[in-house]
Design a protein around this motif. Structure first.
Motif, PDB file in Angstrom:
ATOM      1  N   ARG A 153       0.794  -1.228   0.000  1.00 12.60           N
ATOM      2  CA  ARG A 153       0.000   0.000   0.000  1.00 12.60           C
ATOM      3  C   ARG A 153       0.828   1.280   0.000  1.00 12.60           C
ATOM      4  O   ARG A 153       0.283   2.365  -0.203  1.00 12.60           O
ATOM      5  N   ASN A 154       2.143   1.207   0.228  1.00 16.38           N
ATOM      6  CA  ASN A 154       2.918   2.424   0.479  1.00 16.38           C
ATOM      7  C   ASN A 154       3.711   2.942  -0.716  1.00 16.38           C
ATOM      8  O   ASN A 154       4.236   4.059  -0.659  1.00 16.38           O
ATOM      9  N   GLU A 155       3.810   2.188  -1.781  1.00 20.65           N
ATOM     10  CA  GLU A 155       4.642   2.615  -2.907  1.00 20.65           C
ATOM     11  C   GLU A 155       3.930   3.660  -3.765  1.00 20.65           C
ATOM     12  O   GLU A 155       2.730   3.585  -3.995  1.00 20.65           O
ATOM     13  N   ASP A 156       4.690   4.641  -4.239  1.00 16.84           N
ATOM     14  CA  ASP A 156       4.173   5.648  -5.173  1.00 16.84           C
ATOM     15  C   ASP A 156       4.305   5.090  -6.588  1.00 16.84           C
ATOM     16  O   ASP A 156       5.407   4.830  -7.074  1.00 16.84           O
ATOM     17  N   LEU A 157       3.162   4.923  -7.266  1.00 18.02           N
ATOM     18  CA  LEU A 157       3.151   4.268  -8.578  1.00 18.02           C
ATOM     19  C   LEU A 157       2.772   5.215  -9.715  1.00 18.02           C
ATOM     20  O   LEU A 157       2.457   4.760 -10.823  1.00 18.02           O
ATOM     21  N   TRP A 158       2.828   6.523  -9.477  1.00 20.56           N
ATOM     22  CA  TRP A 158       2.452   7.479 -10.518  1.00 20.56           C
ATOM     23  C   TRP A 158       3.298   7.369 -11.791  1.00 20.56           C
ATOM     24  O   TRP A 158       2.795   7.674 -12.893  1.00 20.56           O
ATOM     25  N   PRO A 159       4.550   6.937 -11.737  1.00 20.00           N
ATOM     26  CA  PRO A 159       5.304   6.785 -12.993  1.00 20.00           C
ATOM     27  C   PRO A 159       4.630   5.855 -14.003  1.00 20.00           C
ATOM     28  O   PRO A 159       4.855   5.998 -15.214  1.00 20.00           O
ATOM     29  N   ALA A 160       3.799   4.933 -13.531  1.00 18.40           N
ATOM     30  CA  ALA A 160       3.092   4.032 -14.457  1.00 18.40           C
ATOM     31  C   ALA A 160       2.197   4.813 -15.411  1.00 18.40           C
ATOM     32  O   ALA A 160       1.885   4.337 -16.518  1.00 18.40           O
ATOM     33  N   PHE A 161       1.784   6.010 -15.015  1.00 17.93           N
ATOM     34  CA  PHE A 161       0.935   6.845 -15.858  1.00 17.93           C
ATOM     35  C   PHE A 161       1.671   8.064 -16.381  1.00 17.93           C
ATOM     36  O   PHE A 161       1.592   8.398 -17.565  1.00 17.93           O
ATOM     37  N   GLU A 162       2.409   8.722 -15.509  1.00 18.80           N
ATOM     38  CA  GLU A 162       3.041   9.979 -15.903  1.00 18.80           C
ATOM     39  C   GLU A 162       4.216   9.786 -16.838  1.00 18.80           C
ATOM     40  O   GLU A 162       4.575  10.714 -17.574  1.00 18.80           O
ATOM     41  N   GLU A 163       4.812   8.618 -16.848  1.00 20.84           N
ATOM     42  CA  GLU A 163       5.896   8.326 -17.789  1.00 20.84           C
ATOM     43  C   GLU A 163       5.396   7.558 -19.014  1.00 20.84           C
ATOM     44  O   GLU A 163       6.195   7.174 -19.869  1.00 20.84           O
ATOM     45  N   HIS A 164       4.069   7.365 -19.098  1.00 22.80           N
ATOM     46  CA  HIS A 164       3.477   6.625 -20.232  1.00 22.80           C
ATOM     47  C   HIS A 164       2.195   7.317 -20.684  1.00 22.80           C
ATOM     48  O   HIS A 164       1.151   6.694 -20.861  1.00 22.80           O
ATOM     49  N   GLN A 165       2.284   8.633 -20.868  1.00 21.27           N
ATOM     50  CA  GLN A 165       1.095   9.420 -21.149  1.00 21.27           C
ATOM     51  C   GLN A 165       0.463   9.104 -22.497  1.00 21.27           C
ATOM     52  O   GLN A 165      -0.705   9.414 -22.723  1.00 21.27           O
ATOM     53  N   HIS A 166       1.217   8.506 -23.388  1.00 21.30           N
ATOM     54  CA  HIS A 166       0.675   8.185 -24.711  1.00 21.30           C
ATOM     55  C   HIS A 166       0.192   6.741 -24.827  1.00 21.30           C
ATOM     56  O   HIS A 166      -0.280   6.321 -25.879  1.00 21.30           O
ATOM     57  N   ASP A 167       0.304   5.998 -23.737  1.00 15.88           N
ATOM     58  CA  ASP A 167      -0.200   4.624 -23.727  1.00 15.88           C
ATOM     59  C   ASP A 167      -1.629   4.618 -23.174  1.00 15.88           C
ATOM     60  O   ASP A 167      -1.938   5.356 -22.236  1.00 15.88           O
ATOM     61  N   PRO A 168      -2.522   3.793 -23.741  1.00 15.57           N
ATOM     62  CA  PRO A 168      -3.923   3.790 -23.291  1.00 15.57           C
ATOM     63  C   PRO A 168      -4.061   3.460 -21.807  1.00 15.57           C
ATOM     64  O   PRO A 168      -3.534   2.454 -21.334  1.00 15.57           O
ATOM     65  N   SER A 169      -4.757   4.339 -21.082  1.00 15.06           N
ATOM     66  CA  SER A 169      -4.956   4.147 -19.650  1.00 15.06           C
ATOM     67  C   SER A 169      -6.361   4.600 -19.268  1.00 15.06           C
ATOM     68  O   SER A 169      -6.862   5.598 -19.782  1.00 15.06           O
ATOM     69  N   LEU A 170      -6.966   3.865 -18.335  1.00 10.39           N
ATOM     70  CA  LEU A 170      -8.310   4.177 -17.861  1.00 10.39           C
ATOM     71  C   LEU A 170      -8.393   3.909 -16.370  1.00 10.39           C
ATOM     72  O   LEU A 170      -7.869   2.906 -15.884  1.00 10.39           O
ATOM     73  N   CYS A 171      -9.056   4.805 -15.646  1.00 10.21           N
ATOM     74  CA  CYS A 171      -9.390   4.565 -14.249  1.00 10.21           C
ATOM     75  C   CYS A 171     -10.901   4.659 -14.102  1.00 10.21           C
ATOM     76  O   CYS A 171     -11.512   5.656 -14.501  1.00 10.21           O
ATOM     77  N   VAL A 172     -11.504   3.618 -13.524  1.00  7.20           N
ATOM     78  CA  VAL A 172     -12.936   3.627 -13.223  1.00  7.20           C
ATOM     79  C   VAL A 172     -13.063   3.710 -11.712  1.00  7.20           C
ATOM     80  O   VAL A 172     -12.539   2.849 -10.998  1.00  7.20           O
ATOM     81  N   ARG A 173     -13.731   4.730 -11.225  1.00  6.22           N
ATOM     82  CA  ARG A 173     -13.829   4.958  -9.782  1.00  6.22           C
ATOM     83  C   ARG A 173     -15.281   4.953  -9.333  1.00  6.22           C
ATOM     84  O   ARG A 173     -16.198   5.217 -10.116  1.00  6.22           O
ATOM     85  N   GLY A 174     -15.494   4.617  -8.055  1.00  7.15           N
ATOM     86  CA  GLY A 174     -16.818   4.659  -7.476  1.00  7.15           C
ATOM     87  C   GLY A 174     -17.085   6.015  -6.843  1.00  7.15           C
ATOM     88  O   GLY A 174     -16.218   6.556  -6.140  1.00  7.15           O
ATOM     89  N   GLU A 175     -18.258   6.557  -7.062  1.00  9.05           N
ATOM     90  CA  GLU A 175     -18.589   7.878  -6.542  1.00  9.05           C
ATOM     91  C   GLU A 175     -18.492   7.947  -5.022  1.00  9.05           C
ATOM     92  O   GLU A 175     -18.067   8.960  -4.456  1.00  9.05           O
ATOM     93  N   ARG A 176     -18.879   6.866  -4.330  1.00 11.65           N
ATOM     94  CA  ARG A 176     -18.899   6.870  -2.867  1.00 11.65           C
ATOM     95  C   ARG A 176     -17.564   6.472  -2.254  1.00 11.65           C
ATOM     96  O   ARG A 176     -17.369   6.553  -1.041  1.00 11.65           O
ATOM     97  N   SER A 177     -16.633   6.024  -3.073  1.00 12.48           N
ATOM     98  CA  SER A 177     -15.351   5.545  -2.560  1.00 12.48           C
ATOM     99  C   SER A 177     -14.384   6.701  -2.345  1.00 12.48           C
ATOM    100  O   SER A 177     -14.444   7.717  -3.034  1.00 12.48           O
ATOM    101  N   ARG A 178     -13.460   6.524  -1.401  1.00 13.39           N
ATOM    102  CA  ARG A 178     -12.436   7.527  -1.146  1.00 13.39           C
ATOM    103  C   ARG A 178     -11.057   7.079  -1.620  1.00 13.39           C
ATOM    104  O   ARG A 178     -10.048   7.710  -1.291  1.00 13.39           O
TER     105      ARG A 178
END
Length: 205
Positions: free
Chosen positions: A139-164
């Motif tokens: 739970r503690n690792e920062d994984l933003w490079p998976a998206f910020e270093e691959h901005q041209h690769d297809p990525s999707l996040c589906v989130r729940g409205e009630r979730s935090r």
């Protein structure tokens, strides 16, 4: 040694190599599975054609706002075995879990092979303590490079409205990294339980 997120990603990539030795794969993961998929892109980006994560952000998880913890604790406190599903169902209902979430959890009960033939019983198919330890280790690792270093690769996040788990700030950062974000109204963290049809529509849309 206890497994790490890197261990999970390595195992998943090995499976991907077995199932699709020549072509990159499309990864979809919920919660810890989503974080594992993110780590796969960081470890071996050429093997990941697209990345879809369900109600999870790349930021380290704040335990004070983690709605999964009461569910995990209820799972740890549940009976180890029982003659049928009733004692398990009663336990989770007393903890305030929804009927749909209880039904999903009870899918993990299997016949206990050590029980005598004249007194069959059910037990959990997985090690609940090991699951809790794995959650703590991933739970503690920062994984933003998976998206910020691959901005041209297809990525999707589906989130729940009630979730935090995916905050508004996470949503803005996802979008700045070129990741499309879909919010399912009324859904919590367990999207596949709360809004199965809406989740399917988001995945195929």
């Amino acid at each position: 040694a206890e497994p790490t997120l890197n261990d999970l990603a390595t195992d998943l990539l090995a499976l991907a190599h077995t199932l699709s030795p020549n072509d990159p794969v499309d990864l979809v993961g919920h919660s810890m599975g989503g974080r594992t998929a993110m780590k796969c892109r960081m470890v071996e980006p050429r093997r990941v054609r697209s990345l879809t994560v369900l109600d999870i952000a790349p930021s380290p998880i704040d335990e004070s706002t983690n709605s999964l913890m009461p569910v995990l604790q209820a799972l740890l406190d549940a009976p180890a075995n029982g003659p049928d599903r009733r004692p398990f169902r009663d336990h989770f209902a007393a903890r305030g879990l929804t009927p749909a979430l209880i039904d999903w959890l009870l899918m993990n009960l299997v016949p206990d092979p050590t029980a005598p033939a004249d007194a069959p019983r059910l037990r959990w198919r997985f090690d609940r303590a090991a699951l809790a330890a794995l959650h703590a280790n991933t739970r503690n690792e920062d994984l933003w490079p998976a998206f910020e270093e691959h901005q041209h690769d297809p990525s999707l996040c589906v989130r729940g409205e009630r979730s935090r788990f995916v905050t508004e700030l996470d949503t803005l950062r996802y979008e700045r990294a070129g990741t499309r974000v879909v919010t399912i109204p009324g859904a919590g963290h367990f999207l596949h339980v709360d809004a199965q049809e809406a989740l399917l529509a988001a995945l195929v849309g």
